[in-house]
Design an enzyme around this catalytic site. Structure first.
Site, mmCIF file in Angstrom:
data_model
loop_
_atom_site.group_PDB
_atom_site.id
_atom_site.type_symbol
_atom_site.label_atom_id
_atom_site.label_comp_id
_atom_site.label_asym_id
_atom_site.label_seq_id
_atom_site.Cartn_x
_atom_site.Cartn_y
_atom_site.Cartn_z
ATOM 1 N N TYR A 194 0.812 -1.214 0.000
ATOM 2 C CA TYR A 194 0.000 0.000 0.000
ATOM 3 C C TYR A 194 0.847 1.267 0.000
ATOM 4 C CZ TYR A 194 -4.445 -2.374 1.135
ATOM 5 O OH TYR A 194 -5.574 -3.127 1.108
ATOM 6 N N LYS B 254 4.388 -15.227 2.951
ATOM 7 C CA LYS B 254 4.589 -15.989 1.714
ATOM 8 C C LYS B 254 6.094 -16.156 1.547
ATOM 9 C CE LYS B 254 3.006 -17.947 -2.082
ATOM 10 N NZ LYS B 254 2.171 -19.175 -2.060
ATOM 11 N N ASP C 17 -1.572 -18.685 1.446
ATOM 12 C CA ASP C 17 -2.577 -19.471 0.707
ATOM 13 C C ASP C 17 -3.180 -20.538 1.611
ATOM 14 O OD1 ASP C 17 -0.047 -20.623 0.700
ATOM 15 O OD2 ASP C 17 -0.120 -21.307 -1.380
ATOM 16 N N ASP D 267 -5.636 -7.467 4.773
ATOM 17 C CA ASP D 267 -6.840 -6.908 4.152
ATOM 18 C C ASP D 267 -7.705 -8.054 3.625
ATOM 19 O OD1 ASP D 267 -8.587 -4.973 2.979
ATOM 20 O OD2 ASP D 267 -7.652 -5.394 1.039
ATOM 21 N N ASP E 21 -11.434 -9.972 5.460
ATOM 22 C CA ASP E 21 -12.757 -10.120 4.833
ATOM 23 C C ASP E 21 -13.208 -11.574 4.909
ATOM 24 O OD1 ASP E 21 -12.724 -7.413 4.063
ATOM 25 O OD2 ASP E 21 -13.709 -7.862 2.157
HETATM 26 C C1 IPM Z 1 -10.100 -1.903 4.575
HETATM 27 C C2 IPM Z 1 -10.399 -1.336 3.216
HETATM 28 C C3 IPM Z 1 -9.281 -0.389 2.836
HETATM 29 C C4 IPM Z 1 -7.976 -1.172 2.834
HETATM 30 C C5 IPM Z 1 -9.457 0.344 1.491
HETATM 31 C C6 IPM Z 1 -10.781 1.060 1.425
HETATM 32 C C7 IPM Z 1 -8.319 1.293 1.226
HETATM 33 O O1 IPM Z 1 -10.571 -2.361 2.285
HETATM 34 O O2 IPM Z 1 -9.974 -1.117 5.534
HETATM 35 O O3 IPM Z 1 -9.997 -3.118 4.699
HETATM 36 O O4 IPM Z 1 -7.682 -1.879 1.861
HETATM 37 O O5 IPM Z 1 -7.257 -1.095 3.829
HETATM 38 MN MN MN Z 2 -10.529 -4.377 3.144
#
Ligand code: IPM
Ligand code: MN
Length: 311
Positions: free
Chosen positions: A103, A149, A181, A205, A209
């Site tokens: 990032y 990784k 992975d 990130d 999720d």
């Molecule tokens: C998160 C989001 C952010 C990230 C984006 C919106 C920049 O997906 O906080 O997980 O990737 O960190």
């Molecule tokens: Mn995210």
């Protein structure tokens, strides 16, 4: 955010709240996703509670809401991103490095048209996040999984080496390495095996999720981003859900749980944090929103939380 404000007015009426433009809204009003006055207000604050700020309107634009987000994280140096995921037997905490890696590495376009982003980590960046993760694991079940990784990436080999160096200071914590992975497969297959997971920015990130999906979905997942001493940022893991914008049916649980993390980690009000967490758990049972198969509106869910807080 409207839901969080209603709850804070009842739970912490003495709290001084200021609202500032950020992301999509700020691009429209200031031409900048993180206006100077917003940044200064964040620096002065004890804690920053952040709503989702994206908008597909800016998907192809040069100035994007997410840029302000990344800048704010870097400016406040909130390198530790806590993403808890709990449900039944699952109780894991993803500790995501938040201000390094892909990032923030060098990026650009070469003369031949090749586009590049680079993953970069300094050993000190790995050391400080590793230390945080060991400290958190020590207070929990004493198990730390470091995800990398290392079979391919130099930064991952550095990550692994530094995590092991730091581990010598925490003999009471069991540490294991896991390739990213495999970690994705293990989270999908048996998430209850995990206690604390520590990983770099991009892997964290993606895996957070997945962890959210395993524990009720993004509508439930909160996060806390902490530095050393300065204000933390508290925000849901999810985005602005443009598909349901304006319908009044967004699940405010992730926002309210982020508010609880703020009360706890940002404002040293652990008592109010516990009460809010319990009230949200309760409302999820009694008054679920459509993403959870229920019919409650955002306002009705918030009413349920407030009722429970008043009991
Ligand atoms: C998160 C989001 C952010 C990230 C984006 C919106 C920049 O997906 O906080 O997980 O990737 O960190
Ligand atoms: Mn995210």
């Amino acid at each position: 955010m409207a839901s969080a404000r209603r709850v804070l007015a009842v739970l912490a009426p003495d709290l001084e709240l200021e609202e500032h433009a950020f992301g999509g809204t700020a691009i429209r009003s200031h031409g900048d996703s993180l206006p100077e006055e917003t940044l200064e207000a964040c620096r002065r604050a004890d804690a920053v509670l952040k709503a989702p700020i994206g908008d597909p309107e800016f998907d192809a634009a040069d100035v994007r809401p997410e840029q302000g987000m990344l800048r704010l994280r870097a400016e406040l140096d909130v390198y530790t991103n806590l993403r808890p995921a709990r449900d039944g037997a699952i109780d894991m905490l993803i500790v995501r490095e938040l201000v390094g890696g892909l990032y923030f590495g060098a990026r650009g376009v070469r003369e031949d048209g090749t586009v590049f982003d680079t993953c970069e980590y300094h050993p000190s960046q790995v050391e400080r996040i590793a230390r945080r993760a060991f400290e958190l694991a020590r207070e929990r079940r004493g198990k730390l999984t470091s995800v990398d990784k290392a079979n391919v990436l130099e930064t991952s080999r550095l990550w692994r080496r530094v995590v092991h160096e730091v581990s010598a200071e925490y003999p009471e914590v069991d540490v294991e390495d896991m390739l990213v992975d495999n970690a994705a497969m293990q989270i999908a297959r048996s998430p209850e095996q995990f206690d604390v997971i520590v990983t770099e920015n991009m892997f964290g990130d993606i895996l957070s999720d997945l962890a959210a999906a395993m524990t009720g979905g993004l509508g439930l997942a909160p996060s806390a981003s902490l530095g050393d001493g300065g204000p933390g940022i508290f925000e849901p893991v999810h985005g602005s859900a443009p598909d349901i914008a304006g319908k009044g049916i967004a699940n405010p649980a992730a926002m309210l749980r982020s508010t609880a993390l703020m009360l706890d980690h940002g404002l040293s009000r652990a008592n109010e944090a516990r009460r809010l967490e319990a009230a949200v758990d309760d409302a999820l049972e009694t008054t679920p929103t459509p993403d959870l198969g229920g019919t409650a509106t955002t306002a009705a869910f918030t009413d349920a939380v407030l009722t429970r807080l008043g009991d």
